[in-house]
Each structure stands twice: as structure tokens, then as C-alpha cells.
Design a protein around this motif. Sequence first.
Motif, PDB file in Angstrom:
ATOM      1  N   ALA A 163      34.186 -67.388  44.839  1.00  0.00           N
ATOM      2  CA  ALA A 163      33.620 -68.917  44.969  1.00  0.00           C
ATOM      3  C   ALA A 163      33.373 -69.648  46.302  1.00  0.00           C
ATOM      4  CB  ALA A 163      34.516 -69.591  44.077  1.00  0.00           C
ATOM      5  N   GLN A 164      34.238 -69.189  47.280  1.00  0.00           N
ATOM      6  CA  GLN A 164      34.055 -69.793  48.606  1.00  0.00           C
ATOM      7  C   GLN A 164      33.048 -69.066  49.250  1.00  0.00           C
ATOM      8  OE1 GLN A 164      37.890 -69.324  50.224  1.00  0.00           O
ATOM      9  NE2 GLN A 164      38.867 -70.755  48.826  1.00  0.00           N
ATOM     10  N   THR A 165      32.026 -69.869  49.683  1.00  0.00           N
ATOM     11  CA  THR A 165      31.005 -69.263  50.686  1.00  0.00           C
ATOM     12  C   THR A 165      31.157 -69.222  52.052  1.00  0.00           C
ATOM     13  OG1 THR A 165      30.079 -71.414  50.829  1.00  0.00           O
ATOM     14  CG2 THR A 165      28.985 -70.174  49.033  1.00  0.00           C
ATOM     15  N   GLU A 166      32.353 -70.194  52.748  1.00  0.00           N
ATOM     16  CA  GLU A 166      32.577 -70.092  53.948  1.00  0.00           C
ATOM     17  C   GLU A 166      33.935 -70.131  54.091  1.00  0.00           C
ATOM     18  OE1 GLU A 166      30.584 -72.990  56.213  1.00  0.00           O
ATOM     19  OE2 GLU A 166      28.432 -72.409  55.663  1.00  0.00           O
ATOM     20  N   ALA A 167      34.487 -69.430  55.096  1.00  0.00           N
ATOM     21  CA  ALA A 167      35.968 -69.570  55.320  1.00  0.00           C
ATOM     22  C   ALA A 167      36.377 -70.786  56.151  1.00  0.00           C
ATOM     23  CB  ALA A 167      36.321 -68.151  56.120  1.00  0.00           C
ATOM     24  N   ALA A 168      37.559 -71.381  55.646  1.00  0.00           N
ATOM     25  CA  ALA A 168      37.988 -72.481  56.503  1.00  0.00           C
ATOM     26  C   ALA A 168      38.634 -71.964  57.821  1.00  0.00           C
ATOM     27  CB  ALA A 168      38.982 -73.258  55.633  1.00  0.00           C
ATOM     28  N   SER A 169      38.507 -72.797  58.764  1.00  0.00           N
ATOM     29  CA  SER A 169      39.091 -72.267  59.906  1.00  0.00           C
ATOM     30  C   SER A 169      39.961 -73.370  60.609  1.00  0.00           C
ATOM     31  CB  SER A 169      38.116 -71.937  60.845  1.00  0.00           C
ATOM     32  OG  SER A 169      38.654 -71.468  62.180  1.00  0.00           O
ATOM     33  N   ALA A 170      41.139 -72.860  60.985  1.00  0.00           N
ATOM     34  CA  ALA A 170      42.035 -73.780  61.728  1.00  0.00           C
ATOM     35  C   ALA A 170      43.117 -72.705  62.458  1.00  0.00           C
ATOM     36  CB  ALA A 170      43.120 -74.442  60.461  1.00  0.00           C
ATOM     37  N   SER A 171      43.883 -73.454  63.366  1.00  0.00           N
ATOM     38  CA  SER A 171      44.772 -72.658  64.297  1.00  0.00           C
ATOM     39  C   SER A 171      46.052 -72.325  63.330  1.00  0.00           C
ATOM     40  CB  SER A 171      45.218 -73.387  65.389  1.00  0.00           C
ATOM     41  OG  SER A 171      46.155 -72.633  66.224  1.00  0.00           O
ATOM     42  N   VAL A 172      46.526 -71.013  63.250  1.00  0.00           N
ATOM     43  CA  VAL A 172      47.535 -70.662  62.293  1.00  0.00           C
ATOM     44  C   VAL A 172      48.322 -69.464  63.149  1.00  0.00           C
ATOM     45  CG1 VAL A 172      46.442 -71.390  59.995  1.00  0.00           C
ATOM     46  CG2 VAL A 172      46.097 -69.107  60.912  1.00  0.00           C
ATOM     47  N   SER A 173      49.458 -69.495  62.866  1.00  0.00           N
ATOM     48  CA  SER A 173      50.287 -68.408  63.573  1.00  0.00           C
ATOM     49  C   SER A 173      50.408 -67.262  62.535  1.00  0.00           C
ATOM     50  CB  SER A 173      51.810 -68.781  63.791  1.00  0.00           C
ATOM     51  OG  SER A 173      52.704 -68.145  63.862  1.00  0.00           O
ATOM     52  N   LEU A 174      49.751 -66.267  63.168  1.00  0.00           N
ATOM     53  CA  LEU A 174      49.703 -64.760  62.097  1.00  0.00           C
ATOM     54  C   LEU A 174      51.280 -64.223  61.969  1.00  0.00           C
ATOM     55  CD1 LEU A 174      47.916 -62.967  60.800  1.00  0.00           C
ATOM     56  CD2 LEU A 174      47.667 -61.502  63.051  1.00  0.00           C
ATOM     57  N   ARG A 175      52.003 -64.473  63.158  1.00  0.00           N
ATOM     58  CA  ARG A 175      53.330 -64.106  63.073  1.00  0.00           C
ATOM     59  C   ARG A 175      54.046 -64.771  62.247  1.00  0.00           C
ATOM     60  NH1 ARG A 175      56.804 -60.931  65.900  1.00  0.00           N
ATOM     61  NH2 ARG A 175      55.432 -60.884  67.669  1.00  0.00           N
ATOM     62  N   ARG A 176      54.010 -65.898  61.650  1.00  0.00           N
ATOM     63  CA  ARG A 176      54.472 -66.670  60.836  1.00  0.00           C
ATOM     64  C   ARG A 176      53.930 -66.386  59.426  1.00  0.00           C
ATOM     65  NH1 ARG A 176      53.161 -71.042  57.798  1.00  0.00           N
ATOM     66  NH2 ARG A 176      51.275 -71.208  58.716  1.00  0.00           N
ATOM     67  N   ILE A 177      52.770 -66.069  59.190  1.00  0.00           N
ATOM     68  CA  ILE A 177      52.434 -65.527  58.031  1.00  0.00           C
ATOM     69  C   ILE A 177      52.885 -64.029  57.870  1.00  0.00           C
ATOM     70  CG2 ILE A 177      50.245 -64.732  56.625  1.00  0.00           C
ATOM     71  CD1 ILE A 177      48.622 -67.085  58.329  1.00  0.00           C
ATOM     72  N   ALA A 178      53.012 -63.314  58.627  1.00  0.00           N
ATOM     73  CA  ALA A 178      53.389 -62.028  58.410  1.00  0.00           C
ATOM     74  C   ALA A 178      55.261 -62.047  58.098  1.00  0.00           C
ATOM     75  CB  ALA A 178      53.316 -61.251  59.896  1.00  0.00           C
ATOM     76  N   GLU A 179      55.769 -62.963  58.551  1.00  0.00           N
ATOM     77  CA  GLU A 179      57.178 -63.283  58.266  1.00  0.00           C
ATOM     78  C   GLU A 179      57.217 -63.660  57.053  1.00  0.00           C
ATOM     79  OE1 GLU A 179      58.538 -65.843  61.121  1.00  0.00           O
ATOM     80  OE2 GLU A 179      58.866 -64.412  62.803  1.00  0.00           O
ATOM     81  N   GLU A 180      56.599 -64.727  56.476  1.00  0.00           N
ATOM     82  CA  GLU A 180      56.696 -65.094  55.132  1.00  0.00           C
ATOM     83  C   GLU A 180      56.274 -64.037  54.061  1.00  0.00           C
ATOM     84  OE1 GLU A 180      53.957 -68.337  54.725  1.00  0.00           O
ATOM     85  OE2 GLU A 180      55.330 -69.797  55.817  1.00  0.00           O
ATOM     86  N   ALA A 181      55.026 -63.115  54.265  1.00  0.00           N
ATOM     87  CA  ALA A 181      54.708 -62.235  53.661  1.00  0.00           C
ATOM     88  C   ALA A 181      55.945 -61.122  53.231  1.00  0.00           C
ATOM     89  CB  ALA A 181      53.625 -61.579  53.778  1.00  0.00           C
ATOM     90  N   ILE A 182      56.630 -60.741  54.427  1.00  0.00           N
ATOM     91  CA  ILE A 182      57.690 -59.858  54.609  1.00  0.00           C
ATOM     92  C   ILE A 182      58.817 -60.467  53.763  1.00  0.00           C
ATOM     93  CG2 ILE A 182      59.529 -58.847  56.039  1.00  0.00           C
ATOM     94  CD1 ILE A 182      57.065 -57.435  56.081  1.00  0.00           C
ATOM     95  N   GLY A 183      59.114 -61.572  53.801  1.00  0.00           N
ATOM     96  CA  GLY A 183      60.345 -62.375  53.106  1.00  0.00           C
ATOM     97  C   GLY A 183      60.126 -62.325  51.374  1.00  0.00           C
TER      98      GLY A 183
END
Length: 448
Positions: free
Chosen positions: A286-306
Motif C-alpha cells: 500500500a505504501q508507494t514511497e518509503a519514509a526516510s529518517a535518520s535511524v540507527s541500524l545497530r539499534r534496530i539489529a539489537e532490538e531484533a536480536i532481543g
Amino acid sequence: MKSIRRRLLGWLACGFAATIAIAGYGIFQSASHEAGELFDYELRAVAVSMPPDVATARSVESAQAGGPGYDGIDDDRILIQIWSDDRRLVYHSLQATTLQRFPPGFQTVNHAAEAWRVFGLQRAGFYIQVAQPMSIRASLARHLALKILWPIGLLVPIVVVLVLVVVRRGLSPIQALSDLLATRNLRSLDPLRLDESAPMELRPLIDALNDLLARLNAASQTQRTFIADAAHELRTPLAALKLQYQAALRDGSLSGDPQALERIAARLNRLIRLVHQLLTLARADAQTEAASASVSLRRIAEEAIGEFSLLAEEKRIDLGIESQAPVTATDACNVHGDAHALMTMVSNLLDNAIRYTPPGGKIDLVLTRHASEIGFEVVDTGPGIPAEDLGRVLDRFYRGNATSHGTGSGLGLSIVSTLATRHALALTLRNNAEQGLTVAVSGLKAAG
């Protein structure tokens, strides 16, 4: 496939060549006619200008010796013959050819396999006949035609370049439309909008394309709405069914073969996961364009590992985060992207890896960096993917024979592929040299 440009250039080249040929033929014919009139006038002028006493002043033999006043006409190969009233040839010019006497006036005759133009004039006491080969006239006609045609020959390259430029500029709106469609987002179904400079001939095509895009958008929206509604409506009763199943197992009201009950639980979990993935996929579509913001890929990885640590512990799988040089353990790996989408991608890859990695295996989530681009890899020690299936595992609901023992639904990698495409990321799958599979996502722009 036929090219409009080649067709236009072909027809223009053929038309131009035909025009040049017709013009050349017409110019040659006109030059021949003009040369004929000029030489006819010359023949008549020579005949009229002959002195009246030439018959008695010069005999045939003395005429052959030459004489002043008539040498210039040899350049045009004019033959002069004079007969007396008793039809005796008393003079002819310094040429070996001797023609018979013809009636007065202009006429074209053949003599010794050569065409001659003859003019006869009756004067008091003698008859004058002048003649000239027709080849002289043809040579002059060609000479005149070449003098007229050489400027046209110089114009040919200019006209060719002009035609190329005109055809290119004339077809440039079509090329612009092609470039617009080629650079358009694959999931963008918005109407095409061209400026006022677009030619009116393209308007029907643009209107037809916009109508097609509108119908595709409506059909795609209907499909997405159906999947989302169906997944949403199924999620609640399935969750309630699982709770009732677990309660029945605890209070002992549900009995039977333990293996059968385990299979029922596994299929129920698989159905719940399928509904969840369908809902995720519908939202991604349903999303035609991706939202863009500054995010920490390491933080996302740590949350997923948890989130997946307990599931990994149940199978005794070593699950952790690794950093590939030049990434360090303290590097936050800030990127421009959609945090929710990145979390979904990492979660699906980890979920797939845990499901297909045997107990006692190892799964690493590796953060990578190449110049200004950051990415991540999920490396497992599972069975990998057969080479013949690597090109199809990204298709929705596709599950190769080698994965038939797993509990997946064939949507995890498809969701990752959809989100990677929206972020303009590169998704690659490769089997490890020794054992397992590596799924790499690259192309995230580093944030300052």
C-alpha cells in the motif's frame, strides 16, 4: 521491432534521392535543349555568314589547305559544305567526313554510325550546308548540367544533417516520455503529467496511459484491501483459537495423540504467522514511497536480536551481532531509511534463518559498510538454498523442495524483497562455501 526514426530517415532519404534524380534528369534535359538551340543558332549563323564569293574564290583543294577566318569553328567540329548550282561540291571544311546534300532547313541524320545535326541554306548561285555531330551537344549538355548540379551536391550533406536534426528533435518528446516511464517508481501508479510544451500528437497516448494507470491502481487497491481485510479479520479468531487450544491443553479437556496435538499446534502457529505476513505484505504494497529518517541500524539489529533470542535459545542456536571492518562495535551505523520497514526486513530474515537452521547452529547478523553505503547480512548454518531455487525464492508463496520440512509460508523473503525495492536497496542471496546461507542487504545511505 520497427523503428519510427529509421522509417522516417528511410523514407526521407528515398524521397530526397528520388527528388535529386528527377531534378538531375530535368536539368540535363533542359541543358540539352538549351545546348541544342545554341548550336542550331551557331549552325545558322555560320551558314548565313559565309561570303557569297566563297564558291569561286576557293576550290575544294585550296579549302582543304585551310584559310583565315574559319579556324575557330573547328573547336565545335562544324562541317561546312558548299555546292554550286550544278550540284558540284566546290568546298568543304578541313574534316575527313563528307555528307550528302540534304534539303534546306534543320534536320538530324545518321552517317557512319554517328548522329549529325544538319542545316542547309540556298543562296544565289550556290547551296551551303553546315553540320555538327550530336555528341558535341551531349557533351556540352553534360558540362552545363554538372555546373548547375554541383551546388546541389554541396547541399546534400547539409540537408542530410538537417534531416537528422529535425527527425531527432521531432521524436524527442517520445524519448522524453520513454525516459519518464523508465525512471518512474515501479509502484507509482499516479497519472503522467507533462508540461504544456508536449506536442498534441502525444496527448491521446498520454491519456490512454493515464486511463490504464488509473484502472491498474483501482485493481491493485482492491487486491490490497482484500488481503488486508482478510488478514485482519482472520487474525483475531486465530488468536482466540490458539488461546482456547492452550487452555484446553492445560485443563486436560483436550486429549489425544501427543504427536497429533503437536502437529495441530504447529499448523495453527503457521496459519497465524501466514496471516500476520499477509497483513505486513498488504501494508508494504500500500505504501508507494518509503519514509526516510535518520535511524540507527545497530539499534534496530539489537532490538531484533532481543525479540528472537528466546526462539533461538529453544533450538540452542547461537544468535548474535557481528561487525565487519571498517564497522566497529561502537559504530551506531546511522542510515537514512524507514525504521519500521528496516525492522520488518531484519525480523523476517532472522525468523527465516531460525526456522531453517538446525538445533545447535549459528546465526550472525553482520553490519557492513562500503564507502558511504551501509548494509547488513544474515549468515546462518542451515541447509542453504539449491542453486536452481535461488532465482525463485523471492516469489510469493514459493517454497522449494529443500525447504518442505520447514514451517514457513513462502512470504518472508518476498516481504524483504518488496521493502528492499522500495528503499532502492540491493538484495542478494548466496550459499556459503561450507554450509548455510547468506542474505545480504546493501545500499543504505549513511547519515551524518
